[in-house]
Scaffold this active site. Structure first.
Site, mmCIF file in Angstrom:
data_model
loop_
_atom_site.group_PDB
_atom_site.id
_atom_site.type_symbol
_atom_site.label_atom_id
_atom_site.label_comp_id
_atom_site.label_asym_id
_atom_site.label_seq_id
_atom_site.Cartn_x
_atom_site.Cartn_y
_atom_site.Cartn_z
ATOM 1 N N ASP A 22 1.821 3.303 11.601
ATOM 2 C CA ASP A 22 1.978 1.845 11.574
ATOM 3 C C ASP A 22 0.645 1.172 11.912
ATOM 4 O OD1 ASP A 22 3.221 -0.590 11.325
ATOM 5 O OD2 ASP A 22 4.244 -0.510 13.260
ATOM 6 N N GLY A 23 0.465 -0.041 11.402
ATOM 7 C CA GLY A 23 -0.682 -0.849 11.826
ATOM 8 C C GLY A 23 -1.834 -0.936 10.840
ATOM 9 N N ARG A 26 -2.614 -4.734 10.369
ATOM 10 C CA ARG A 26 -3.239 -5.370 11.542
ATOM 11 C C ARG A 26 -4.654 -4.852 11.764
ATOM 12 N NH1 ARG A 26 1.640 -4.054 15.272
ATOM 13 N NH2 ARG A 26 2.179 -2.909 13.387
ATOM 14 N N ARG A 35 -5.246 -6.285 3.412
ATOM 15 C CA ARG A 35 -4.297 -5.234 3.777
ATOM 16 C C ARG A 35 -4.561 -3.906 3.047
ATOM 17 N NH1 ARG A 35 -0.037 -6.499 6.544
ATOM 18 N NH2 ARG A 35 1.171 -4.798 5.646
ATOM 19 N N HIS A 39 -4.690 0.120 4.150
ATOM 20 C CA HIS A 39 -3.959 1.275 3.616
ATOM 21 C C HIS A 39 -4.934 2.386 3.189
ATOM 22 C CE1 HIS A 39 -0.258 -0.797 4.079
ATOM 23 N NE2 HIS A 39 -0.431 -1.659 3.095
ATOM 24 N N GLU A 69 12.916 0.052 3.486
ATOM 25 C CA GLU A 69 12.719 -1.390 3.733
ATOM 26 C C GLU A 69 11.391 -1.892 3.136
ATOM 27 O OE1 GLU A 69 13.733 0.856 6.098
ATOM 28 O OE2 GLU A 69 15.824 0.176 6.032
ATOM 29 N N ASN A 70 10.417 -0.985 2.971
ATOM 30 C CA ASN A 70 9.116 -1.391 2.413
ATOM 31 C C ASN A 70 9.220 -1.908 0.975
ATOM 32 O OD1 ASN A 70 7.179 1.193 4.144
ATOM 33 N ND2 ASN A 70 7.570 -0.919 4.743
ATOM 34 N N TRP A 71 10.339 -1.614 0.286
ATOM 35 C CA TRP A 71 10.517 -2.163 -1.069
ATOM 36 C C TRP A 71 10.570 -3.687 -1.035
ATOM 37 C CZ3 TRP A 71 9.162 0.920 -4.723
ATOM 38 C CH2 TRP A 71 9.501 2.270 -4.709
ATOM 39 N N ILE A 198 12.155 3.030 16.412
ATOM 40 C CA ILE A 198 12.256 4.184 15.494
ATOM 41 C C ILE A 198 12.266 3.750 14.033
ATOM 42 C CG2 ILE A 198 13.786 6.130 14.860
ATOM 43 C CD1 ILE A 198 12.367 6.442 17.553
ATOM 44 N N SER A 199 12.692 2.508 13.778
ATOM 45 C CA SER A 199 12.655 1.933 12.428
ATOM 46 C C SER A 199 13.295 2.808 11.341
ATOM 47 C CB SER A 199 11.205 1.604 12.041
ATOM 48 O OG SER A 199 10.690 0.625 12.908
HETATM 49 C C1 FPP Z 1 2.309 0.695 7.965
HETATM 50 O O1 FPP Z 1 1.297 -0.266 8.105
HETATM 51 C C2 FPP Z 1 1.998 1.618 6.906
HETATM 52 C C3 FPP Z 1 2.649 1.680 5.722
HETATM 53 C C4 FPP Z 1 3.780 0.814 5.373
HETATM 54 C C5 FPP Z 1 2.285 2.622 4.671
HETATM 55 C C6 FPP Z 1 1.662 3.908 5.117
HETATM 56 C C7 FPP Z 1 0.665 4.291 4.112
HETATM 57 C C8 FPP Z 1 -0.495 4.916 4.366
HETATM 58 C C9 FPP Z 1 -0.877 5.412 5.680
HETATM 59 C C10 FPP Z 1 -1.518 5.136 3.302
HETATM 60 C C11 FPP Z 1 -1.159 6.039 2.191
HETATM 61 C C12 FPP Z 1 -0.285 7.189 2.524
HETATM 62 C C13 FPP Z 1 -0.516 8.472 2.156
HETATM 63 C C14 FPP Z 1 0.480 9.528 2.485
HETATM 64 C C15 FPP Z 1 -1.725 8.875 1.463
HETATM 65 P P1 FPP Z 1 1.682 -1.787 7.890
HETATM 66 O O2 FPP Z 1 1.278 -2.178 6.535
HETATM 67 O O3 FPP Z 1 3.131 -2.002 8.214
HETATM 68 O O4 FPP Z 1 0.763 -2.458 8.980
HETATM 69 P P2 FPP Z 1 1.084 -3.773 9.810
HETATM 70 O O5 FPP Z 1 2.373 -3.555 10.544
HETATM 71 O O6 FPP Z 1 -0.091 -3.880 10.715
HETATM 72 O O7 FPP Z 1 1.167 -4.889 8.813
#
Ligand code: FPP
Length: 244
Positions: A22-23, A26, A35, A39, A69-71, A198-199
């Site tokens: 996560d993160g 941010r 963003r 990633h 939920e990311n969809w 745990i989400s």
């Molecule tokens: C959470 O950060 C992360 C994700 C939703 C995606 C995870 C993806 C990666 C680590 C990169 C690609 C993956 C692989 C396996 C190569 P967030 O976007 O929710 O961050 P935030 O909460 O700070 O907005």
């Protein structure tokens, strides 16, 4: 006793480490970047942590890479994440093979774009005989959805008379989950970036898992941060509800 990457002794290493990454967003904002830069840096952390876990002889690593939920995120971010994942799978395939790492995926994979699914299938196939570590990506994954999927399959078998309700035990039930029979339950879960929840991740499988939360955002989570987490795990007493 496993020697860690920085010379510290680790008396116990997890058999199955699960990570909620996560993160990314941010971290990117803290750098004044978009963003997607977060990633991309997160994908670099994935490479570093996978290699480190392999060197430490951790048998199984599961990464929460895209939740059900990311969809609900903007289409542009979903497309960019799917493209990043596809590139990662093609780029790292040789490295996974060289390091004897088998790639698998869990989740509602039918929902992924066909190009990402093809990259997953090809990398899974190319690493199918690797047995040094299992790297599982949870994609389009939700714990409740997984449990519901298991219930549907199981109840269809009950209706068909193939299994009696009284014969359903926790062991039978878990044989219907995505992780069965090749993954033990995680014994250690790391979540980065300060949220303490745990989400919807591996809800059944985390029943007795040791939990570790760090404020470090995923793109900044590298070997030193992993070692700190593993030292914490090595110091835990696991009683599984029993006395010592
Ligand atoms: C959470 O950060 C992360 C994700 C939703 C995606 C995870 C993806 C990666 C680590 C990169 C690609 C993956 C692989 C396996 C190569 P967030 O976007 O929710 O961050 P935030 O909460 O700070 O907005």
């Amino acid at each position: 006793m496993t020697a860690d990457l920085s010379g510290l002794p680790l008396s116990v290493i997890p058999r199955h480490l699960a990570i909620i990454m996560d993160g990314n967003g941010r971290w990117a904002a803290s750098q004044g970047r978009g963003r997607l830069a977060g990633h991309s840096a997160g994908a670099e952390s994935v490479r570093v942590i996978v290699e480190a876990c392999r060197r430490l002889d951790i048998p199984a690593l599961t990464l929460y890479a895209f939740s059900e939920e990311n969809w609900g995120r903007p289409k542009s971010e979903i497309n960019a994440l799917m493209a990043l994942l596809k590139r990662f799978l093609y780029r790292e395939r040789a490295l996974l093979r060289r390091q004897n790492i088998r790639l698998r995926a869990i989740g509602d994979l039918g929902k992924l774009p066909s190009a990402t699914r093809a990259a997953l299938e090809q990398t899974a196939e190319a690493t199918a005989s690797c047995d040094g570590m299992i790297l599982t990506l949870a994609l389009s994954y939700g714990g409740r959805q997984e449990i519901t999927h298991a219930c549907r399959t199981l109840s269809a078998q009950v209706l068909a008379g193939e299994i009696k309700p009284d014969d359903i035990t926790p062991e039978i039930f878990e044989s219907y989950l995505y992780t069965s029979p090749w993954l033990p339950d995680p014994d250690f879960l790391i979540r980065t970036s300060g949220e303490i929840r745990i989400s919807n991740f591996l809800l059944w499988q985390l029943a007795y898992c040791e939990l570790y939360f760090t404020s470090t955002p995923w793109p900044a989570f590298r070997e030193a941060e992993l070692m700190e987490a593993l030292v914490s795990f090595a110091g835990r007493q696991r009683r599984f509800g029993k006395l010592e």
